[in-house]
Design an enzyme around this catalytic site. Structure first.
Site, PDB file in Angstrom:
ATOM      1  N   VAL A   1      -4.330   3.869   2.238  1.00 44.87           N
ATOM      2  CA  VAL A   1      -5.109   5.372   1.566  1.00 44.87           C
ATOM      3  C   VAL A   1      -4.228   6.098   1.230  1.00 44.87           C
ATOM      4  CG1 VAL A   1      -6.854   6.936   2.293  1.00 44.87           C
ATOM      5  CG2 VAL A   1      -7.267   4.908   3.003  1.00 44.87           C
ATOM      6  N   CYS A   2      -3.171   6.375   1.815  1.00 48.52           N
ATOM      7  CA  CYS A   2      -2.052   7.238   1.342  1.00 48.52           C
ATOM      8  C   CYS A   2      -1.584   7.016   0.020  1.00 48.52           C
ATOM      9  CB  CYS A   2      -1.068   7.606   2.414  1.00 48.52           C
ATOM     10  SG  CYS A   2      -1.675   8.078   4.062  1.00 48.52           S
ATOM     11  N   THR A   3      -1.472   5.745  -0.323  1.00 46.87           N
ATOM     12  CA  THR A   3      -0.869   5.314  -1.527  1.00 46.87           C
ATOM     13  C   THR A   3      -1.768   5.676  -2.829  1.00 46.87           C
ATOM     14  OG1 THR A   3       0.498   3.572  -0.557  1.00 46.87           O
ATOM     15  CG2 THR A   3       0.054   3.442  -2.854  1.00 46.87           C
TER      16      THR A   3
ATOM     17  N   GLU B   1      -4.029   8.109  -2.663  1.00 45.72           N
ATOM     18  CA  GLU B   1      -3.985   9.475  -2.819  1.00 45.72           C
ATOM     19  C   GLU B   1      -2.917  10.274  -3.136  1.00 45.72           C
ATOM     20  OE1 GLU B   1      -6.902  11.549   0.873  1.00 45.72           O
ATOM     21  OE2 GLU B   1      -4.539  11.285   1.491  1.00 45.72           O
ATOM     22  N   LEU B   2      -1.531   9.990  -3.039  1.00 45.64           N
ATOM     23  CA  LEU B   2      -0.614  10.507  -3.687  1.00 45.64           C
ATOM     24  C   LEU B   2      -0.420   9.922  -4.969  1.00 45.64           C
ATOM     25  CD1 LEU B   2       0.184  10.726  -0.422  1.00 45.64           C
ATOM     26  CD2 LEU B   2       2.670  10.978  -1.275  1.00 45.64           C
TER      27      LEU B   2
END
Length: 221
Positions: free
Chosen positions: A46-48, A50-51
């Site tokens: 998910v972080c990938t 988002e960024l």
């Protein structure tokens, strides 16, 4: 107080980032608004996304005079390796904003970005999926907090930035489901006589059962 929240002054921390050392007060004073956002961990799905979305929206943020600062508990070298994955996933959109490191988990505590439940494999606390919008006066203007399972909606981040900017320029607020181009409401502290001078384009008052003239709509740029 549950920790750093709306109206509080951002701590003047010095952080190590992918762009070198940054003092937070110096950084946020250089733009209209600054978005400081945390992510639970590098090399996570998910972080990938988002960024990558933050990178894809870089032009939208720049148009609004807004700068970005990412943060997680991983170190700078990890961030630098991870950026390659983010850019590859996001069709090459470059991560031009700095990502801060916090391997000692001190910065996330001071910024109220600690996940209350999640811990890493060694049992240490990890960052929440939090986002602060900070004004050039170094005060928190808005905060979001999402669980690790839910990625942020960048269109909503842009929408609230547009709302904050209108509110900072005019004595107005934005109603439910507002989006750019919609009418705004005039602040209750503005009298009708003052409103006539402040909003020469005119305004509409809604007739309500209370007969109180407090719901007034107008257009602003």
């Amino acid at each position: 107080m549950p920790g750093l929240t709306i109206g509080d002054t951002l701590p003047d921390l010095e952080v190590e980032t992918t762009h070198g050392k940054i003092k937070l007060h110096d950084y946020v004073s250089k733009s209209n608004f600054t978005i400081i956002f945390s992510h639970p961990g590098d090399f996570t799905p998910v972080c990938t996304t988002e960024l990558g979305a933050m990178a894809a929206y870089a032009d939208k943020f720049a148009e609004r005079g807004v700068q970005l600062l990412g943060l997680s508990a991983d170190d700078v070298s990890s961030h630098e390796r991870w950026i390659k994955d983010i850019e590859a996933y996001n069709n090459g959109s470059k991560v031009t904003y700095p990502i801060a490191a916090d391997p000692q988990r001190q910065i996330i505590k001071e910024l109220n970005m600690v996940d209350p439940d999640e811990k890493d494999s060694s049992g240490q606390q990890v960052p929440s999926r939090a986002l602060h919008i900070v004004g050039p006066d170094k005060k928190i203007k808005l905060s979001f907090l999402y669980p690790a399972s839910t990625g942020r909606n960048m269109d909503e981040v842009v929408r609230v930035l547009d709302s904050l900017q209108r509110a900072s320029q005019h004595k107005v607020a934005t109603p439910a489901n507002w989006k750019p181009g919609d009418k705004v409401v005039i602040s209750p502290g503005v009298s009708s006589d003052e409103a006539k001078q402040m909003f020469p384009q005119g305004f509409e008052s809604v007739n309500l059962p209370s007969n109180k003239d407090y719901l007034r709509f107008t257009n602003v740029d």
